[in-house]
Motif scaffolding. Structure first.
Motif, PDB file in Angstrom:
ATOM      1  N   LEU A 185      -2.393  14.567  -4.773  1.00 42.49           N
ATOM      2  CA  LEU A 185      -3.531  15.276  -5.339  1.00 42.49           C
ATOM      3  C   LEU A 185      -3.112  16.613  -5.941  1.00 42.49           C
ATOM      4  CD1 LEU A 185      -6.394  14.563  -2.798  1.00 42.49           C
ATOM      5  CD2 LEU A 185      -6.461  14.129  -5.264  1.00 42.49           C
ATOM      6  N   ARG A 186      -2.212  17.321  -5.253  1.00 42.67           N
ATOM      7  CA  ARG A 186      -1.722  18.586  -5.816  1.00 42.67           C
ATOM      8  C   ARG A 186      -1.008  18.347  -7.133  1.00 42.67           C
ATOM      9  NH1 ARG A 186      -1.313  20.281  -0.305  1.00 42.67           N
ATOM     10  NH2 ARG A 186       0.685  19.230   0.013  1.00 42.67           N
ATOM     11  N   HIS A 187      -0.237  17.258  -7.203  1.00 39.09           N
ATOM     12  CA  HIS A 187       0.445  16.920  -8.445  1.00 39.09           C
ATOM     13  C   HIS A 187      -0.557  16.612  -9.549  1.00 39.09           C
ATOM     14  CE1 HIS A 187       3.280  15.158 -11.255  1.00 39.09           C
ATOM     15  NE2 HIS A 187       2.629  14.006 -11.207  1.00 39.09           N
ATOM     16  N   CYS A 188      -1.619  15.904  -9.197  1.00 37.04           N
ATOM     17  CA  CYS A 188      -2.634  15.546 -10.192  1.00 37.04           C
ATOM     18  C   CYS A 188      -3.360  16.781 -10.719  1.00 37.04           C
ATOM     19  CB  CYS A 188      -3.638  14.566  -9.600  1.00 37.04           C
ATOM     20  SG  CYS A 188      -2.933  12.957  -9.136  1.00 37.04           S
ATOM     21  N   THR A 189      -3.650  17.742  -9.836  1.00 38.05           N
ATOM     22  CA  THR A 189      -4.307  18.969 -10.293  1.00 38.05           C
ATOM     23  C   THR A 189      -3.369  19.772 -11.187  1.00 38.05           C
ATOM     24  OG1 THR A 189      -3.638  20.218  -8.307  1.00 38.05           O
ATOM     25  CG2 THR A 189      -5.760  19.086  -8.244  1.00 38.05           C
ATOM     26  N   ASP A 190      -2.082  19.756 -10.864  1.00 33.70           N
ATOM     27  CA  ASP A 190      -1.096  20.453 -11.701  1.00 33.70           C
ATOM     28  C   ASP A 190      -1.018  19.809 -13.084  1.00 33.70           C
ATOM     29  OD1 ASP A 190       1.146  22.470 -11.837  1.00 33.70           O
ATOM     30  OD2 ASP A 190       2.307  20.644 -12.244  1.00 33.70           O
ATOM     31  N   GLN A 191      -1.113  18.495 -13.126  1.00 36.05           N
ATOM     32  CA  GLN A 191      -1.106  17.790 -14.411  1.00 36.05           C
ATOM     33  C   GLN A 191      -2.274  18.243 -15.282  1.00 36.05           C
ATOM     34  OE1 GLN A 191       2.138  16.556 -14.329  1.00 36.05           O
ATOM     35  NE2 GLN A 191       1.349  14.718 -15.353  1.00 36.05           N
ATOM     36  N   TYR A 192      -3.429  18.351 -14.654  1.00 34.79           N
ATOM     37  CA  TYR A 192      -4.626  18.746 -15.406  1.00 34.79           C
ATOM     38  C   TYR A 192      -4.527  20.187 -15.892  1.00 34.79           C
ATOM     39  CZ  TYR A 192      -9.557  19.697 -16.434  1.00 34.79           C
ATOM     40  OH  TYR A 192     -10.740  20.054 -17.048  1.00 34.79           O
ATOM     41  N   MET A 193      -4.158  21.093 -15.005  1.00 33.86           N
ATOM     42  CA  MET A 193      -4.121  22.513 -15.375  1.00 33.86           C
ATOM     43  C   MET A 193      -3.068  22.818 -16.423  1.00 33.86           C
ATOM     44  SD  MET A 193      -4.948  24.583 -11.830  1.00 33.86           S
ATOM     45  CE  MET A 193      -3.687  23.799 -10.830  1.00 33.86           C
ATOM     46  N   ASN A 194      -2.048  21.977 -16.501  1.00 31.02           N
ATOM     47  CA  ASN A 194      -0.986  22.190 -17.486  1.00 31.02           C
ATOM     48  C   ASN A 194      -1.084  21.236 -18.672  1.00 31.02           C
ATOM     49  OD1 ASN A 194       1.051  24.288 -16.319  1.00 31.02           O
ATOM     50  ND2 ASN A 194       0.513  22.980 -14.582  1.00 31.02           N
ATOM     51  N   SER A 195      -2.258  20.583 -18.798  1.00 31.57           N
ATOM     52  CA  SER A 195      -2.542  19.700 -19.949  1.00 31.57           C
ATOM     53  C   SER A 195      -1.504  18.591 -20.105  1.00 31.57           C
ATOM     54  CB  SER A 195      -2.643  20.522 -21.233  1.00 31.57           C
ATOM     55  OG  SER A 195      -3.696  21.455 -21.144  1.00 31.57           O
ATOM     56  N   ARG A 196      -1.052  18.081 -18.979  1.00 27.21           N
ATOM     57  CA  ARG A 196      -0.145  16.941 -19.004  1.00 27.21           C
ATOM     58  C   ARG A 196      -0.927  15.668 -18.686  1.00 27.21           C
ATOM     59  NH1 ARG A 196       3.712  20.809 -16.481  1.00 27.21           N
ATOM     60  NH2 ARG A 196       3.035  20.098 -14.402  1.00 27.21           N
ATOM     61  N   PRO A 197      -0.361  14.489 -18.926  1.00 26.07           N
ATOM     62  CA  PRO A 197      -1.100  13.235 -18.710  1.00 26.07           C
ATOM     63  C   PRO A 197      -1.602  13.084 -17.276  1.00 26.07           C
ATOM     64  CG  PRO A 197       0.883  12.826 -19.985  1.00 26.07           C
ATOM     65  CD  PRO A 197       0.966  14.244 -19.515  1.00 26.07           C
ATOM     66  N   SER A 198      -2.676  12.340 -17.114  1.00 25.04           N
ATOM     67  CA  SER A 198      -3.277  12.118 -15.798  1.00 25.04           C
ATOM     68  C   SER A 198      -2.344  11.313 -14.899  1.00 25.04           C
ATOM     69  CB  SER A 198      -4.597  11.370 -15.942  1.00 25.04           C
ATOM     70  OG  SER A 198      -4.359  10.035 -16.376  1.00 25.04           O
ATOM     71  N   CYS A 199      -2.578  11.412 -13.603  1.00 22.24           N
ATOM     72  CA  CYS A 199      -1.810  10.592 -12.655  1.00 22.24           C
ATOM     73  C   CYS A 199      -2.080   9.113 -12.880  1.00 22.24           C
ATOM     74  CB  CYS A 199      -2.181  10.984 -11.231  1.00 22.24           C
ATOM     75  SG  CYS A 199      -1.467  12.543 -10.674  1.00 22.24           S
ATOM     76  N   ALA A 200      -3.317   8.797 -13.283  1.00 19.33           N
ATOM     77  CA  ALA A 200      -3.657   7.405 -13.558  1.00 19.33           C
ATOM     78  C   ALA A 200      -2.806   6.861 -14.693  1.00 19.33           C
ATOM     79  CB  ALA A 200      -5.139   7.289 -13.903  1.00 19.33           C
ATOM     80  N   ALA A 201      -2.526   7.719 -15.671  1.00 27.31           N
ATOM     81  CA  ALA A 201      -1.752   7.287 -16.838  1.00 27.31           C
ATOM     82  C   ALA A 201      -0.263   7.205 -16.554  1.00 27.31           C
ATOM     83  CB  ALA A 201      -1.996   8.243 -18.004  1.00 27.31           C
ATOM     84  N   THR A 202       0.217   7.961 -15.555  1.00 31.21           N
ATOM     85  CA  THR A 202       1.653   8.003 -15.275  1.00 31.21           C
ATOM     86  C   THR A 202       2.069   7.118 -14.101  1.00 31.21           C
ATOM     87  OG1 THR A 202       1.339   9.986 -13.916  1.00 31.21           O
ATOM     88  CG2 THR A 202       1.899  10.326 -16.228  1.00 31.21           C
TER      89      THR A 202
END
Length: 395
Positions: A185-202
């Motif tokens: 979850l922390r990784h997923c929030t980091d993805q969002y805040m840094n405009s990187r692809p979603s965890c679902a997509a990766t």
């Protein structure tokens, strides 16, 4: 759902104090005749496992809005807040007692056993709660390894307790940290805040799902170990109730995220700094619609195979998840403790301006409202003979 929101007084039994007392007199007690001691001792309920049942985030009555953040109690949400000589102070030990994070030893402390943790609900059925769970614990910390304030494994602590007390209920919440759900979850929030692809997509979800068979094996070993400990203490399996419970999703499906927190544009800042739920829509769905049901099904299967009671928590936060429609945050002049029916029951993510409030490890955990509700579910489950039960936010 505002019933039972008054903060319990510290006249209740302090779990840490009980454990300290056990370590001091248990050797002498074992040297005496233990059977009479058991008959005289009050019946107890024991919680084993991780942060979901230890009471992580029990410090909070919901979440305060940005305006409330500047005030002492943060809109009445912060149960650790108090004033001394007119100065606002914060003492997490008011909630977590001796298991609050020690700034001098952060890695060795922080089991965060709250005074409103789920196990306290068993007082309603005349049991004395003993909380051995610890935030961050994995199955290995129940089976064989010490962790944080627990100087022995949780099964060894249970063994010490069972030698002299009538253990009538054991409830286990374990497996989430074996899967590293919090880190994901922390990784997923980091993805969002840094405009990187979603965890679902990766493919993050697929990686977690692939671990479920091994985690199921680990949870099965925990159940076997508990049975072994209780048998050694002279308590057969029909002399106590063993419950394995699952987890709820801390977030709703994306279709139920509050409209004021849109995914993109200016809404991204609001979703992160105001809502405290920085996730892509796809990751709301991944957590709520895919991962949580899969973990629930896995734990239900293990419980059935081991012939123990299963308590599903999958609906325990319905209507009160983080950033869910129909919920709100407390304003600066409100008393959040009286607003349980309207509030979020999950601690928001410590992102941006909210990082100064409490501990990061409290993020995305059920708060005091949720813990009290789950305590009522546990009390009901203890009295219900059914092997499969469900906790709801309306319980």
């Amino acid at each position: 759902m505002t019933k039972g929101n008054k903060r319990p007084g510290f006249a209740i039994l302090a779990t840490a104090g009980m454990l300290a007392a056990y370590s001091a007199w248990a050797p002498q007690a074992r040297a005496a005749d233990e059977a009479p001691l058991k008959q005289q001792a009050e019946p107890v309920a024991v919680s084993l496992g991780d942060s979901f049942i230890s009471g992580e985030a029990g410090r909070w009555w919901g979440n305060g809005d940005l305006a409330a953040a500047a005030f002492c109690t943060r809109g009445g949400t912060d149960r650790a807040a108090y004033r001394f000589a007119g100065i606002c102070r914060y003492d997490p030990k008011r909630v977590y007692d001796g298991t609050a994070v020690d700034p001098q030893r952060p890695r060795a402390t922080g089991c965060h056993r709250s005074d409103v943790a789920e196990i306290n609900g068993t007082r309603q059925v005349a049991l004395t709660p003993v909380n051995l769970a610890c935030s961050g614990a994995e199955t290995k910390h129940v089976l064989s390894e010490p962790y944080k304030e627990n100087k022995e494994s949780q099964s060894r602590l249970l063994q010490t307790l069972a030698a002299t007390h009538q253990v009538k209920l054991i409830v286990v919440s374990i497996g989430g940290n074996d899967l590293n759900v919090s880190d994901a979850l922390r990784h997923c929030t980091d993805q969002y805040m840094n405009s990187r692809p979603s965890c679902a997509a990766t493919g993050e979800g697929d990686r977690l799902l692939a671990q479920l068979p091994q985690v199921a094996t680990n949870v099965g070993k925990v159940i076997d170990k508990i049975r072994e400990v209780m048998n050694a203490a002279g308590t057969p399996s029909d002399g106590y109730k063993l419950i394995v419970q699952s987890y709820p999703s801390p977030v709703p499906t994306s279709a139920k995220v509050r409209d004021i927190f849109p995914e993109a544009g200016g809404g991204k800042t609001k979703r992160t700094l105001v809502g405290g739920c920085p996730l892509w829509n796809a990751d709301f769905d991944l957590m709520h619609d895919t991962l949580t049901p899969a973990i629930d099904a896995m734990l239900k299967k293990v419980a059935a195979e081991k012939n123990v009671t299963f308590l599903s928590m999958i609906h325990a936060l319905d209507g009160h998840a983080l950033c869910e429609n129909g919920t709100r945050q407390a304003g600066p002049t409100e008393d959040a403790s009286k607003l349980g029916g309207q509030m979020e029951w999950v601690r928001f993510g410590t992102a941006g301006m909210k990082i100064s409030q409490g501990y990061q490890q409290e993020s995305l955990h059920p708060n005091a409202f949720a813990q009290q509700s789950q305590g009522r579910c546990l009390a009901a489950a203890y009295q219900n003979p059914s092997l499969t039960q469900t906790c709801t936010s309306a319980s």
